[in-house]
Design a protein around this motif. Sequence first.
Motif, PDB file in Angstrom:
ATOM      1  N   GLU A   1       3.078  -2.273  11.280  1.00 29.13           N
ATOM      2  CA  GLU A   1       2.269  -3.485  11.242  1.00 29.13           C
ATOM      3  C   GLU A   1       2.350  -4.220   9.912  1.00 29.13           C
ATOM      4  O   GLU A   1       2.092  -5.425   9.857  1.00 29.13           O
ATOM      5  N   ALA A   2       2.672  -3.521   8.842  1.00 26.43           N
ATOM      6  CA  ALA A   2       2.668  -4.135   7.507  1.00 26.43           C
ATOM      7  C   ALA A   2       3.594  -3.358   6.586  1.00 26.43           C
ATOM      8  O   ALA A   2       3.937  -2.198   6.864  1.00 26.43           O
ATOM      9  N   PRO A   3       4.025  -3.967   5.470  1.00 28.29           N
ATOM     10  CA  PRO A   3       4.848  -3.235   4.511  1.00 28.29           C
ATOM     11  C   PRO A   3       4.155  -1.964   4.035  1.00 28.29           C
ATOM     12  O   PRO A   3       2.930  -1.926   3.890  1.00 28.29           O
ATOM     13  N   ALA A   4       4.931  -0.917   3.805  1.00 27.91           N
ATOM     14  CA  ALA A   4       4.377   0.371   3.408  1.00 27.91           C
ATOM     15  C   ALA A   4       5.366   1.084   2.490  1.00 27.91           C
ATOM     16  O   ALA A   4       6.581   0.992   2.676  1.00 27.91           O
TER      17      ALA A   4
ATOM     18  N   ASP B   1       8.486  15.666   8.372  1.00 24.86           N
ATOM     19  CA  ASP B   1       7.194  15.404   9.022  1.00 24.86           C
ATOM     20  C   ASP B   1       6.204  14.760   8.054  1.00 24.86           C
ATOM     21  O   ASP B   1       5.389  13.911   8.459  1.00 24.86           O
ATOM     22  N   ALA B   2       6.238  15.141   6.784  1.00 21.43           N
ATOM     23  CA  ALA B   2       5.308  14.558   5.809  1.00 21.43           C
ATOM     24  C   ALA B   2       5.588  13.075   5.609  1.00 21.43           C
ATOM     25  O   ALA B   2       4.656  12.256   5.568  1.00 21.43           O
ATOM     26  N   VAL B   3       6.856  12.713   5.495  1.00 21.12           N
ATOM     27  CA  VAL B   3       7.209  11.301   5.307  1.00 21.12           C
ATOM     28  C   VAL B   3       6.804  10.498   6.539  1.00 21.12           C
ATOM     29  O   VAL B   3       6.267   9.386   6.431  1.00 21.12           O
ATOM     30  N   ARG B   4       7.033  11.058   7.724  1.00 14.08           N
ATOM     31  CA  ARG B   4       6.653  10.354   8.958  1.00 14.08           C
ATOM     32  C   ARG B   4       5.133  10.162   9.032  1.00 14.08           C
ATOM     33  O   ARG B   4       4.644   9.073   9.355  1.00 14.08           O
TER      34      ARG B   4
ATOM     35  N   PRO C   1       0.840  -1.198   0.000  1.00 14.59           N
ATOM     36  CA  PRO C   1       0.000   0.000   0.000  1.00 14.59           C
ATOM     37  C   PRO C   1       0.876   1.249   0.000  1.00 14.59           C
ATOM     38  O   PRO C   1       1.899   1.303   0.693  1.00 14.59           O
ATOM     39  N   THR C   2       0.470   2.241  -0.762  1.00 19.22           N
ATOM     40  CA  THR C   2       1.346   3.373  -1.062  1.00 19.22           C
ATOM     41  C   THR C   2       0.634   4.704  -0.854  1.00 19.22           C
ATOM     42  O   THR C   2      -0.550   4.836  -1.148  1.00 19.22           O
ATOM     43  N   ILE C   3       1.380   5.689  -0.365  1.00 16.97           N
ATOM     44  CA  ILE C   3       0.913   7.069  -0.326  1.00 16.97           C
ATOM     45  C   ILE C   3       1.863   7.924  -1.150  1.00 16.97           C
ATOM     46  O   ILE C   3       3.083   7.900  -0.927  1.00 16.97           O
ATOM     47  N   ILE C   4       1.320   8.658  -2.104  1.00 16.45           N
ATOM     48  CA  ILE C   4       2.082   9.644  -2.853  1.00 16.45           C
ATOM     49  C   ILE C   4       2.046  10.943  -2.051  1.00 16.45           C
ATOM     50  O   ILE C   4       0.978  11.413  -1.672  1.00 16.45           O
ATOM     51  N   ILE C   5       3.207  11.507  -1.769  1.00 18.92           N
ATOM     52  CA  ILE C   5       3.281  12.808  -1.107  1.00 18.92           C
ATOM     53  C   ILE C   5       3.604  13.846  -2.178  1.00 18.92           C
ATOM     54  O   ILE C   5       4.660  13.779  -2.812  1.00 18.92           O
ATOM     55  N   LEU C   6       2.710  14.799  -2.373  1.00 21.56           N
ATOM     56  CA  LEU C   6       2.901  15.801  -3.424  1.00 21.56           C
ATOM     57  C   LEU C   6       3.240  17.156  -2.809  1.00 21.56           C
ATOM     58  O   LEU C   6       2.533  17.662  -1.942  1.00 21.56           O
ATOM     59  N   ASP C   7       4.289  17.741  -3.304  1.00 23.51           N
ATOM     60  CA  ASP C   7       4.751  19.059  -2.895  1.00 23.51           C
ATOM     61  C   ASP C   7       3.717  20.120  -3.258  1.00 23.51           C
ATOM     62  O   ASP C   7       3.358  20.277  -4.429  1.00 23.51           O
ATOM     63  N   GLY C   8       3.222  20.841  -2.244  1.00 23.21           N
ATOM     64  CA  GLY C   8       2.295  21.939  -2.495  1.00 23.21           C
ATOM     65  C   GLY C   8       2.910  23.287  -2.159  1.00 23.21           C
ATOM     66  O   GLY C   8       2.183  24.258  -1.926  1.00 23.21           O
ATOM     67  N   SER C   9       4.230  23.351  -2.143  1.00 20.33           N
ATOM     68  CA  SER C   9       4.903  24.590  -1.763  1.00 20.33           C
ATOM     69  C   SER C   9       4.816  25.634  -2.872  1.00 20.33           C
ATOM     70  O   SER C   9       4.515  25.329  -4.035  1.00 20.33           O
ATOM     71  N   GLY C  10       5.116  26.873  -2.518  1.00 23.51           N
ATOM     72  CA  GLY C  10       5.016  27.965  -3.474  1.00 23.51           C
ATOM     73  C   GLY C  10       5.975  27.850  -4.641  1.00 23.51           C
ATOM     74  O   GLY C  10       5.703  28.375  -5.735  1.00 23.51           O
ATOM     75  N   SER C  11       7.080  27.135  -4.453  1.00 20.19           N
ATOM     76  CA  SER C  11       8.054  27.008  -5.540  1.00 20.19           C
ATOM     77  C   SER C  11       7.544  26.142  -6.686  1.00 20.19           C
ATOM     78  O   SER C  11       8.152  26.112  -7.765  1.00 20.19           O
TER      79      SER C  11
ATOM     80  N   ALA D   1       3.980   7.455   6.656  1.00 23.23           N
ATOM     81  CA  ALA D   1       4.298   6.124   7.183  1.00 23.23           C
ATOM     82  C   ALA D   1       3.301   5.721   8.265  1.00 23.23           C
ATOM     83  O   ALA D   1       2.824   4.578   8.294  1.00 23.23           O
ATOM     84  N   GLU D   2       2.968   6.651   9.145  1.00 21.79           N
ATOM     85  CA  GLU D   2       2.007   6.357  10.211  1.00 21.79           C
ATOM     86  C   GLU D   2       0.620   6.073   9.652  1.00 21.79           C
ATOM     87  O   GLU D   2      -0.091   5.182  10.149  1.00 21.79           O
TER      88      GLU D   2
END
Length: 218
Positions: free
Chosen positions: A137-140, A124-127, A36-46, A130-131
Motif C-alpha cells: 500500500e505504501a513505500p516501506a 520469513d523475518a523480512v517478509r 517507514p522503517t523496521i529494523i530487524i535485529l538478529d537474536g540468534s545464539g551466534s 514488509a507485511e
Amino acid sequence: MRSALDRLRQILALALTALFGAGPLTQPAAAAEPAPTIIILDGSGSMWGVVGGQRKLAIARQTVGPAVSRLPPGRAVGLMAYGHRRKGDCGDIELVVPPAANAGPAVGEAVQAMHFLGMTPLADAVRKAAEALRYKEAPATVVLITDGAETCEGDPCAVAGELKKSGVNFTAHVIGLGLTREEGRKVACIASNTGGRYLDAGDAAALDRALAETLTTP
C-alpha cells in the motif's frame, strides 16, 4: 502612427503573457523522505560471538537505540527480532516495537531486554517486516542486522525479489555484523534484489555508521 503603437502594445502584451501567463514559477521538488522503517535485529545464539573486541550482542545493545533516537522527530521506525525467545524455533519472529515516531527509547529498551539464543529465519523475518509495513500500500524500508546467513531453509534472496515486485516501493538494506566475505555474499542479495545497500560492520563504530546511512536513505 496609431498602427505602429497598436503593434507595440500587442508585442508587449504577448511578452507579458509569456512571462506571467503560465502561473507562478515552478518550485523545486522537495527531497524524498525516508519511508517507514523496521529494523530487524538478529537474536540468534551466534550473537554471543566476538567482533571488534566486543560481543556482537553488546554492540547491538549500545548502538541500535541511540541510532534511532538521533532520527528527526516524526520519523516512523520499529523493531523486529528473531531467535530471541526460543532455541531451535524457526517461527520465533516478533514485531517488538511497531513503527512509530520518536521510537528511539522504546527500541533501545527492547534491545537491552532481548535474549540471543535461537535460529536465523531471514526470509520469513523480512517478509513479516514488509507485511507489518503494509508494503503493498505504501513505500516501506527494512534494515536487517544479521551476523549469519539463513538457517531455516528459506530463500531470502528470492523473497526479497518477490517483495520488490509486489510492493509499492519496498527496499531492504542489510548490515552484516562480523560476517566473512562468503557470508556477506549470501545475504547481500537481499539488498541488491530490492535496490538497497549491503554494508559490513566489524565493530560498534561501523554499525553506528551503517545504521546512520541506511536509516536516512530516501
